[in-house]
Design an enzyme around this catalytic site. Structure first.
Site, PDB file in Angstrom:
ATOM      1  N   LYS A  25      23.023 -13.574   5.320  1.00 35.32           N
ATOM      2  CA  LYS A  25      23.801 -12.492   4.718  1.00 35.32           C
ATOM      3  C   LYS A  25      25.142 -12.317   5.440  1.00 35.32           C
ATOM      4  O   LYS A  25      26.196 -12.227   4.802  1.00 35.32           O
ATOM      5  CB  LYS A  25      22.969 -11.206   4.815  1.00 35.32           C
ATOM      6  CG  LYS A  25      23.595 -10.006   4.157  1.00 35.32           C
ATOM      7  CD  LYS A  25      22.537  -9.152   3.505  1.00 35.32           C
ATOM      8  CE  LYS A  25      21.970  -8.097   4.411  1.00 35.32           C
ATOM      9  NZ  LYS A  25      22.675  -6.828   4.312  1.00 35.32           N
ATOM     10  N   ARG A  30      31.170 -13.183   5.150  1.00 35.54           N
ATOM     11  CA  ARG A  30      32.399 -13.632   5.820  1.00 35.54           C
ATOM     12  C   ARG A  30      33.051 -14.815   5.103  1.00 35.54           C
ATOM     13  O   ARG A  30      34.264 -14.856   4.963  1.00 35.54           O
ATOM     14  CB  ARG A  30      32.083 -13.979   7.283  1.00 35.54           C
ATOM     15  CG  ARG A  30      31.851 -12.716   8.122  1.00 35.54           C
ATOM     16  CD  ARG A  30      30.981 -13.012   9.313  1.00 35.54           C
ATOM     17  NE  ARG A  30      30.908 -11.929  10.285  1.00 35.54           N
ATOM     18  CZ  ARG A  30      30.018 -10.935  10.261  1.00 35.54           C
ATOM     19  NH1 ARG A  30      29.128 -10.853   9.283  1.00 35.54           N
ATOM     20  NH2 ARG A  30      30.008 -10.011  11.206  1.00 35.54           N
ATOM     21  N   ASP A 323      18.505  -6.355  13.694  1.00 38.11           N
ATOM     22  CA  ASP A 323      17.911  -6.227  12.358  1.00 38.11           C
ATOM     23  C   ASP A 323      16.419  -6.590  12.344  1.00 38.11           C
ATOM     24  O   ASP A 323      15.731  -6.360  11.350  1.00 38.11           O
ATOM     25  CB  ASP A 323      18.670  -7.102  11.351  1.00 38.11           C
ATOM     26  CG  ASP A 323      20.084  -6.556  11.110  1.00 38.11           C
ATOM     27  OD1 ASP A 323      20.331  -5.368  11.402  1.00 38.11           O
ATOM     28  OD2 ASP A 323      20.944  -7.328  10.650  1.00 38.11           O
ATOM     29  N   LYS A 350      21.576   2.744  10.543  1.00 41.20           N
ATOM     30  CA  LYS A 350      21.501   1.570   9.653  1.00 41.20           C
ATOM     31  C   LYS A 350      21.260   2.049   8.219  1.00 41.20           C
ATOM     32  O   LYS A 350      21.521   3.198   7.898  1.00 41.20           O
ATOM     33  CB  LYS A 350      20.399   0.621  10.133  1.00 41.20           C
ATOM     34  CG  LYS A 350      20.700   0.004  11.493  1.00 41.20           C
ATOM     35  CD  LYS A 350      21.865  -0.953  11.422  1.00 41.20           C
ATOM     36  CE  LYS A 350      22.207  -1.537  12.766  1.00 41.20           C
ATOM     37  NZ  LYS A 350      23.492  -2.242  12.759  1.00 41.20           N
TER      38      LYS A 350
HETATM   39  C1  S3P Z   1      26.038  -7.284  10.846  1.00 38.66           C
HETATM   40  C2  S3P Z   1      26.009  -6.671  12.056  1.00 38.66           C
HETATM   41  C3  S3P Z   1      24.949  -5.718  12.456  1.00 38.66           C
HETATM   42  C4  S3P Z   1      23.722  -5.833  11.576  1.00 38.66           C
HETATM   43  C5  S3P Z   1      24.085  -5.916  10.132  1.00 38.66           C
HETATM   44  C6  S3P Z   1      24.964  -7.110   9.852  1.00 38.66           C
HETATM   45  C7  S3P Z   1      27.159  -8.173  10.536  1.00 38.66           C
HETATM   46  O1  S3P Z   1      25.480  -4.416  12.367  1.00 38.66           O
HETATM   47  O2  S3P Z   1      22.861  -4.749  11.791  1.00 38.66           O
HETATM   48  O3  S3P Z   1      22.921  -6.018   9.331  1.00 38.66           O
HETATM   49  O4  S3P Z   1      27.073  -8.954   9.583  1.00 38.66           O
HETATM   50  O5  S3P Z   1      28.159  -8.102  11.256  1.00 38.66           O
HETATM   51  P1  S3P Z   1      26.303  -3.789  13.630  1.00 38.66           P
HETATM   52  O6  S3P Z   1      27.205  -4.843  14.050  1.00 38.66           O
HETATM   53  O7  S3P Z   1      27.018  -2.592  13.145  1.00 38.66           O
HETATM   54  O8  S3P Z   1      25.239  -3.474  14.629  1.00 38.66           O
END
Ligand code: S3P
Length: 440
Positions: A25, A30, A323, A350
């Site tokens: 994901k 990105r 996660d 979250k």
């Molecule tokens: C993610 C970063 C994480 C993660 C999210 C996806 C990302 O969040 O929990 O599901 O793709 O950069 P945080 O960076 O805010 O902890």
């Protein structure tokens, strides 16, 4: 809630087999964004065709990119460095990554933009991106209550900053780095703990200079015109966070064995494997050496269950399994002794308050849990009582972690609010059926 928005999970005798999970994901978001800005065509193989990433793709499309898709194979003709005004509110659905990363890009555009999302996304903190973006010279208005979305961004000329992030968040780091693309000079983010580095890899993948030095990450900006870079081919690895559900379920029961193929092995994502090893599982990793050196490492992971014992999870490993903590709590519930999760207060902001929601799910199945401000203590080997109802509170990872827990209950369990699983793992139920027999 829709009538069909629940699932009854039948206890299973074990998890067995091989699976290929859908695309990562974080990486899919990105590559969609960067492909949208590239000059010429990019092709993306293994794109995650789940709601979150499709919303990001739609957003870049509404800002001038030309997108065509055949299953998980996507072609994007980019805008050549800057976006066009979308002419309306961008809907980022359930995705914090989509909204926070896109905010960085929008801060560097020559128009005013607005983003919104679903109820969960509209309750998550956005001050964490407003603060650095305003330091860079953008104006950011948070139109929701208490610092939440909708977000209005007055993009324009940006200055490079050195930003010491108060939270260990890859989303915040990425937001600042992506805004830094449009700033004059070098933008640096200093993180309190190292977080996932997919943004750095994707930027380097199109030839943009990003320097990583411990907790310091710097990007060379190109000023208001933005960087010019060519489209390219991207291959998205399988999502380790999706694989995690099966790896934990296999680790729990003696005699279980699961193999996940073509999965991302980025070390900033795989700390769960260290936890499972500490807990006593047999974890075999077979890296695919043909994968490209500076891109995401991929390979095969096999986990064999040998019965688990409790552990402590905290400190620097937290961002590398953030996660996976809901499903790690499930491992704790089925282990001998207690499992302590600490330093994970970020879980409270979250898709739901994951400490409260997961503790409630565990407790409703009879597991003893003490909730802490920054985590929880799970007392293992409680009998998992079936017959209960769990509410995921619309949080995909809670819904899937609860499904794993329910496999070990002594009677069927009903999980409510499961439609959210589509945001990250549309084939979850098929895979559950494949690996755990009569379910799904
Ligand atoms: C993610 C970063 C994480 C993660 C999210 C996806 C990302 O969040 O929990 O599901 O793709 O950069 P945080 O960076 O805010 O902890």
């Amino acid at each position: 809630m829709n009538e069909s928005d629940f699932m009854i999970i039948n206890p299973s005798v074990g998890i067995k087999g091989k699976v290929v999970v859908p695309g990562d994901k974080s990486v899919s978001h990105r590559v969609a964004m960067l492909s949208g800005l590239a000059s010429g065509e990019s092709v993306i193989e293994g794109f995650l065709t789940a709601e979150d990433c499709l919303n990001t793709l739609k957003a870049v499309e509404s800002m001038g990119a030309i997108v065509s898709r055949n299953g998980d194979f996507v072609r994007v003709k980019g805008t050549g460095g800057k976006f066009k005004s979308p002419g309306g509110m961008l809907d980022m659905g359930n995705s914090g990554t989509g909204m926070r990363l896109m905010a960085g890009l929008l801060a560097g555009q020559d128009f005013v933009s607005e983003m919104t999302g679903d109820e969960s996304l509209r309750s998550r903190p956005m001050n964490r991106i407003k603060d650095p973006l305003e330091k860079m010279g953008a104006r950011v208005e948070l139109l929701g209550t208490r610092g939440c979305a909708p977000v209005r961004i007055y993009g324009g000329k940006l200055r490079a900053i050195e930003y010491k992030s108060p939270v260990a968040s890859a989303q915040v780091k990425s937001c600042v780095l992506l805004a830094g693309l449009f700033a004059e000079g070098i933008t640096t983010v200093i993180e309190p703990k190292a977080t996932r580095d997919h943004t750095e890899k994707v930027l380097q993948g199109v030839g943009i200079k990003v320097e990583c030095n411990g907790l310091f990450v710097s990007i060379q900006g190109a000023g208001q015109a933005g960087h010019r870079f060519d489209g390219r081919k991207w291959v998205v690895p399988g999502d380790f966070s999706s694989a995690a559900f099966w790896l934990v379920a296999a680790a729990i029961s003696e005699g279980s064995c699961v193999t996940v193929e073509n999965v991302g092995l980025n070390p900033r994502r795989t700390a769960l494997l260290d936890v499972l090893r500490r807990m006593g599982a047999e974890v075999l990793i077979n890296p695919d050496t043909s994968s490209i050196d500076d891109w995401e490492p991929i390979g095969t992971i096999t986990v064999k269950g040998r019965g688990l014992k409790g552990t402590e999870i905290g400190g620097d490993e937290i961002p590398n399994l953030i996660d996976e903590l809901p499903v790690a709590a499930v491992a704790g519930a089925m282990a001998e002794g207690k499992t302590v999760i600490r330093d994970a207060a970020e879980l409270r902001v979250k898709e739901s308050d994951r400490i409260a929601t997961m503790a409630k799910a565990l407790i409703s199945l009879g597991v003893k849990v003490e909730e802490r401000p920054d985590g929880m203590i799970v007392y293992g080997k409680s009998i998992v009582k079936g017959g209960a109802i769990i509410d995921s509170r619309g949080d995909h990872r809670i819904a899937m972690a609860s499904a794993m827990l329910s496999l070990f209950a002594d009677a069927p369990v009903r999980i409510n609010n499961i439609a959210c699983i589509k945001t990250s793992y549309p084939t979850f139920w098929e895979h559950l059926k494949q690996l755990a027999g009569a379910n799904g």
